[in-house]
Every structure is written in structure tokens, then in C-alpha cells.
Design a protein around this motif. Structure first.
Motif, PDB file in Angstrom:
ATOM      1  N   ASN A  96       5.305   2.387  -8.973  1.00 25.77           N
ATOM      2  CA  ASN A  96       6.466   1.642  -9.447  1.00 25.77           C
ATOM      3  C   ASN A  96       6.639   0.396  -8.580  1.00 25.77           C
ATOM      4  O   ASN A  96       6.985   0.504  -7.410  1.00 25.77           O
ATOM      5  CB  ASN A  96       7.719   2.509  -9.379  1.00 25.77           C
ATOM      6  CG  ASN A  96       8.947   1.801  -9.946  1.00 25.77           C
ATOM      7  OD1 ASN A  96       8.819   0.893 -10.757  1.00 25.77           O
ATOM      8  ND2 ASN A  96      10.123   2.210  -9.491  1.00 25.77           N
ATOM      9  N   PRO A  97       6.364  -0.816  -9.143  1.00 24.43           N
ATOM     10  CA  PRO A  97       5.961  -1.083 -10.534  1.00 24.43           C
ATOM     11  C   PRO A  97       4.479  -0.798 -10.738  1.00 24.43           C
ATOM     12  O   PRO A  97       3.712  -0.772  -9.769  1.00 24.43           O
ATOM     13  CB  PRO A  97       6.243  -2.577 -10.674  1.00 24.43           C
ATOM     14  CG  PRO A  97       6.005  -3.109  -9.283  1.00 24.43           C
ATOM     15  CD  PRO A  97       6.508  -2.048  -8.357  1.00 24.43           C
ATOM     16  N   PRO A  98       4.063  -0.602 -11.991  1.00 27.64           N
ATOM     17  CA  PRO A  98       2.645  -0.357 -12.260  1.00 27.64           C
ATOM     18  C   PRO A  98       1.811  -1.597 -11.990  1.00 27.64           C
ATOM     19  O   PRO A  98       2.334  -2.713 -11.942  1.00 27.64           O
ATOM     20  CB  PRO A  98       2.625   0.015 -13.748  1.00 27.64           C
ATOM     21  CG  PRO A  98       3.867  -0.606 -14.311  1.00 27.64           C
ATOM     22  CD  PRO A  98       4.885  -0.580 -13.215  1.00 27.64           C
ATOM     23  N   ILE A  99       0.514  -1.401 -11.805  1.00 25.95           N
ATOM     24  CA  ILE A  99      -0.371  -2.544 -11.615  1.00 25.95           C
ATOM     25  C   ILE A  99      -0.450  -3.337 -12.927  1.00 25.95           C
ATOM     26  O   ILE A  99      -0.160  -2.809 -13.999  1.00 25.95           O
ATOM     27  CB  ILE A  99      -1.785  -2.120 -11.172  1.00 25.95           C
ATOM     28  CG1 ILE A  99      -2.505  -1.387 -12.302  1.00 25.95           C
ATOM     29  CG2 ILE A  99      -1.748  -1.289  -9.911  1.00 25.95           C
ATOM     30  CD1 ILE A  99      -3.997  -1.278 -12.100  1.00 25.95           C
ATOM     31  N   ARG A 100      -0.863  -4.591 -12.811  1.00 20.21           N
ATOM     32  CA  ARG A 100      -1.003  -5.438 -13.999  1.00 20.21           C
ATOM     33  C   ARG A 100      -2.396  -5.230 -14.593  1.00 20.21           C
ATOM     34  O   ARG A 100      -3.402  -5.512 -13.955  1.00 20.21           O
ATOM     35  CB  ARG A 100      -0.810  -6.910 -13.625  1.00 20.21           C
ATOM     36  CG  ARG A 100      -0.918  -7.864 -14.811  1.00 20.21           C
ATOM     37  CD  ARG A 100      -0.594  -9.290 -14.382  1.00 20.21           C
ATOM     38  NE  ARG A 100      -1.552  -9.782 -13.401  1.00 20.21           N
ATOM     39  CZ  ARG A 100      -2.703 -10.386 -13.722  1.00 20.21           C
ATOM     40  NH1 ARG A 100      -3.042 -10.555 -14.994  1.00 20.21           N
ATOM     41  NH2 ARG A 100      -3.513 -10.825 -12.780  1.00 20.21           N
ATOM     42  N   SER A 160       0.842  -1.195   0.000  1.00 30.13           N
ATOM     43  CA  SER A 160       0.000   0.000   0.000  1.00 30.13           C
ATOM     44  C   SER A 160       0.877   1.245   0.000  1.00 30.13           C
ATOM     45  O   SER A 160       2.065   1.194   0.321  1.00 30.13           O
ATOM     46  CB  SER A 160      -0.930   0.006   1.218  1.00 30.13           C
ATOM     47  OG  SER A 160      -1.804  -1.105   1.187  1.00 30.13           O
ATOM     48  N   GLU A 161       0.267   2.372  -0.346  1.00 25.11           N
ATOM     49  CA  GLU A 161       1.020   3.623  -0.502  1.00 25.11           C
ATOM     50  C   GLU A 161       0.329   4.748   0.263  1.00 25.11           C
ATOM     51  O   GLU A 161      -0.777   4.603   0.750  1.00 25.11           O
ATOM     52  CB  GLU A 161       1.073   4.012  -1.988  1.00 25.11           C
ATOM     53  CG  GLU A 161       1.519   2.917  -2.933  1.00 25.11           C
ATOM     54  CD  GLU A 161       1.089   3.225  -4.366  1.00 25.11           C
ATOM     55  OE1 GLU A 161       1.571   4.226  -4.939  1.00 25.11           O
ATOM     56  OE2 GLU A 161       0.257   2.469  -4.901  1.00 25.11           O
ATOM     57  N   GLY A 162       1.037   5.882   0.324  1.00 24.66           N
ATOM     58  CA  GLY A 162       0.367   7.085   0.779  1.00 24.66           C
ATOM     59  C   GLY A 162       0.813   7.621   2.129  1.00 24.66           C
ATOM     60  O   GLY A 162       1.911   7.348   2.604  1.00 24.66           O
TER      61      GLY A 162
END
Length: 204
Positions: free
Chosen positions: A121-125, A49-51
Motif C-alpha cells: 500500500n500503495p501498489p506498484i505501478r 522498502s519493506e519487511g
């Protein structure tokens, strides 16, 4: 003196300063980004997760913002597979049964356009045959991998998860820390006003 750091945690970074589980092949940690000793994250974000992450050495504040009894709202932007309809969104709003508990009611809305976020990074599939959509979800609890489990339970797996704000009440006023313009991996110190608000909260 208490310190308050707002950090945009990138994908694939542990929400701690050491990787004790992999000493021979450590994963990226907060130490790779924040050169400040003796501060700790308020709550957590999963590895994938990010943010927004708040870090501090203010123990009473850390307890107050981390404990679910205080019901502090946290807002996430969530990319899911497919496009949920209104009855499905209402299911999320009312609470979802996950194993042995039902989630608290949540604020959920389907976004008309994708949010303006930095690329992951990396992008989702991506799958050409499966559309995706973005939800804005605000929770007042933070159980382990809760958002992902909620969307999976209704058949819309989470592809990307970004926390964009952390809210808290001071008296009758709802205050909010926001991700703002921080790019993945960037951090800043709390502003004077943010510091004042956070310190007043820790003494309530």
C-alpha cells in the motif's frame, strides 16, 4: 533486561522513531507502530522498502549485526522489471560494479512463481507492456540502497523490495530470524530460543 523486537516494516515508514528532517509534516515512523522506548533498529530499511526489522537495546549485538565485516546474510524478495536471463543472474551473483565499489558475491535465484506477500500500500505501478519477475537475493553486506543499485546497474529496476530474513552465525551454525506470518505493521517479541541465540551472539 535486553529487548528484541521483530517488526514487519511497511512501505513508506521511516526506519527511525522521529522524522527530524520534516518536523512540520512528519512522515510515518517506527513510533507509530512500536510503543517501546529506548530500542533501536539493527541496520536499516529504506523508506520505500519493506519487511523484517530487528530492534533492540543490546548495543554489542547491534554493532555485530550491523557491521559489514561480520558478513551476516540478509535475504530479500525483489520484484524487478522484465525477466533476467541466466547470464544476467550470474552477473548479480559474481558482483556488480556500482560507482567506486564492487558488491560482494551474492546468492540469487529467479522465482518460478510470485511469493505469497501481503499487498503493498500503495501498489506498484504496473505497465501492461512490461513483464515483471521476482528474485530472491541474499547479501552479506548492507550498503545504502544496495539491492536497488545492483538491479538498476544490470538494467532491471527494482519495483518492490521486501526483506524476509536476517541470518547470523553462532559457532559453525547459521541461525536465522524470519519474517514469518507478521503482516505489515505488526511486531512481536523474540521467542525464548531466539533470545538465547541473539544473546549468545552478542558475547562472541
Amino acid at each position: 533486561m535486553y529487548q528484541y523486537i521483530l517488526f514487519n516494516k511497511p512501505y513508506g515508514v521511516l526506519c527511525q522513531f522521529t522524522d527530524k528532517d520534516n518536523p512540520n509534516s512528519p512522515r510515518p515512523t517506527l513510533k507509530d507502530y512500536i510503543p517501546i522506548p529506548d530500542i533501536y533498529s539493527v541496520g536499516r530499511l529504506d523508506f520505500d522498502s519493506e519487511g523484517l526489522l530487528l530492534l533492540t537495546n543490546n548495543g554489542p549485538l547491534k554493532h555485530r549485526l550491523s557491521h559489514r565485516e561480520f558478513a551476516h546474510p540478509r535475504t530479500y524478495l525483489v520484484q524487478v522489471e522484465r525477466i533476467p536471463d541466466e547470464p544476467t543472474l550470474n552477473h548479480l551473483r559474481q558482483g556488480v560494479q556500482i560507482k567506486d565499489y564492487c558488491t560482494r558475491p551474492a546468492q540469487v535465484q529467479l522465482l518460478a512463481t510470485p511469493p505469497n506477500l501481503s499487498p503493498r500500500n500503495p501498489p506498484i505501478r504496473y505497465r501492461k507492456t512490461v513483464p515483471t519477475s521476482w528474485l530472491e537475493i541474499t547479501l552479506t553486506e548492507g550498503r545504502n540502497r544496495q539491492v536497488r543499485r545492483m538491479t538498476a546497474a544490470i538494467g532491471y529496476p527494482t519495483l518492490r523490495l521486501v526483506r524476509v530474513s536476517i541470518g547470523f552465525k553462532t559457532g559453525k551454525t547459521l541461525e536465522k530470524l524470519s519474517l514469518g506470518d507478521l503482516k505489515p505493521g505488526e511486531w512481536r517479541e523474540a521467542t525464548k530460543l531466539e533470545r538465547h541465540t541473539l544473546e549468545s551472539l552478542s558475547y562472541q
